[in-house]
Scaffold this active site. Structure first.
Site, short mmCIF file in Angstrom:
data_model
loop_
_atom_site.label_atom_id
_atom_site.label_comp_id
_atom_site.label_asym_id
_atom_site.label_seq_id
_atom_site.Cartn_x
_atom_site.Cartn_y
_atom_site.Cartn_z
CB CYS A 12 -4.06 25.07 27.62
SG CYS A 12 -4.58 26.51 29.58
CG HIS B 159 -0.17 26.35 26.27
ND1 HIS B 159 -1.10 27.32 25.98
CD2 HIS B 159 -0.52 26.06 27.79
CE1 HIS B 159 -1.78 28.13 27.22
NE2 HIS B 159 -1.45 26.41 27.89
CG ASN C 86 -2.38 30.22 29.93
OD1 ASN C 86 -2.32 30.24 28.82
ND2 ASN C 86 -2.08 29.85 30.77
#
Length: 325
Positions: A115, A252, A282
């Site tokens: 990520c 993020h 996500n």
């Protein structure tokens, strides 16, 4: 004293057509729309179609970013793709994008920091530009995380989605002050002692299988809030700036509670934070460039504004980028 800066010239994104609302997941696993929203803030996400690959999404996002920058693929010297879900073990997604765009006089490679991948890719691209190895770099984050979900783990499979985002960076001369346009500072970190908090339980060398995602959610949450705020502060300090100078935080997009808690630690109000997690879930390395492109399309950004991008992912790996538009 003048210096070379990596200036943001264009942004673009791509999302699969299929939209999966929380209600659809209620029919697949033991969960509810209310539970997903309360734990993550996610309302829907996009899933890639059968046969649609990470490189497909990356290529579409790249074309959108090039159009926004008013450039052709032939203007680009290098491609850096951040992904944890490549089409194949090798070659890299970046070379697949290069081929799709018909680029011959350039080089391309992937970065794998889960990520945090886009932040690491931006730092690599900035170094290429500052060292003179490239004048224009296409930086892409692209993922198809729906392909590595454990559909028997209701705590994780509801969190992730697919998508891609891309930016074009170009070398430009700056005055060497915090008022320059472009990347002003980056901060990268990792700690492999936490590798078991977030991982995929398969791989070429270990199991010869793709595997599925495994996450210790509570521990990842705890580390995320602390480390994201610290890396953002570290990058701002390197740039000679502080929290009050920040116009936008582009975090993020993992979890709305993490985003809010990090903003509180940074003394940043939520009206200065770009939030897209409700619509995309996500998307790992794609989440920051995707959020950047969506925010631009909504007219949120203005020339001269200061952005802070920060992310954390498996590894653990985390980092941040301070950039002025």
């Amino acid at each position: 004293m003048t210096m070379i800066r990596s200036v943001l010239r264009g942004m673009g994104h791509a999302l699969p057509e299929r939209v999966v609302e929380n209600a659809e997941l209620e029919t697949i696993v033991d969960t509810t729309d209310a539970w997903i929203k309360s734990r993550s803030g996610i309302e829907r996400r996009h899933f890639a179609a059968d046969g649609q690959t990470t490189s497909d999404l990356a290529t579409d996002a790249a074309r959108a970013a090039l159009a926004d920058a008013k450039m052709d693929a032939s203007d680009i010297d290098a491609i850096v793709v951040a992904t944890s879900t490549p089409d194949t073990t090798f070659p890299s997604v970046a070379t697949m994008v290069q081929g799709n765009l018909g680029m011959k006089n350039s080089f391309a490679f992937d970065v794998q920091a889960v990520c945090a991948g886009f932040v690491f890719a931006m730092s690599n691209a900035d170094a290429l530009i500052k060292s003179g190895q490239a004048k224009r770099v296409l930086v892409i984050g692209a993922e198809t995380f729906s392909r590595i979900m454990n559909w028997e783990d209701r705590t994780t499979c509801v969190l992730f989605g697919d998508g891609a985002g891309a930016v074009v960076l170009e070398a430009a001369e700056g005055a060497g002050t915090p008022q320059d346009a472009g990347i002003l500072a980056t901060d990268l970190n990792s700690d492999g002692s936490y590798r078991d908090l977030l991982y995929v339980d398969g791989g070429v060398s270990k199991t010869q299988t793709t595997g599925v995602l495994v996450m210790q959610g509570k521990e990842v949450f705890r580390h995320a809030v602390e480390k994201l705020a610290k890396t953002a502060e570290a990058a701002l300090e390197k740039a000679g700036l502080g929290d009050d100078d920040v116009d936008w935080v582009v975090p993020h997009q993992a979890n709305l509670r993490i985003i809010k808690a990090t903003a509180t630690k940074m003394n940043i109000s939520m009206d200065r934070v770009v939030v897209t997690v409700q619509d995309h879930g996500n998307t790992s390395a794609a989440s920051i460039p995707l959020a950047l492109s969506v925010a631009k399309s909504e007219g949120k950004f203005a020339p001269g504004q200061l952005l802070v991008m920060e992310a954390i992912g498996g590894g653990l790996a985390w980092g941040s980028v301070v950039l002025r538009l």
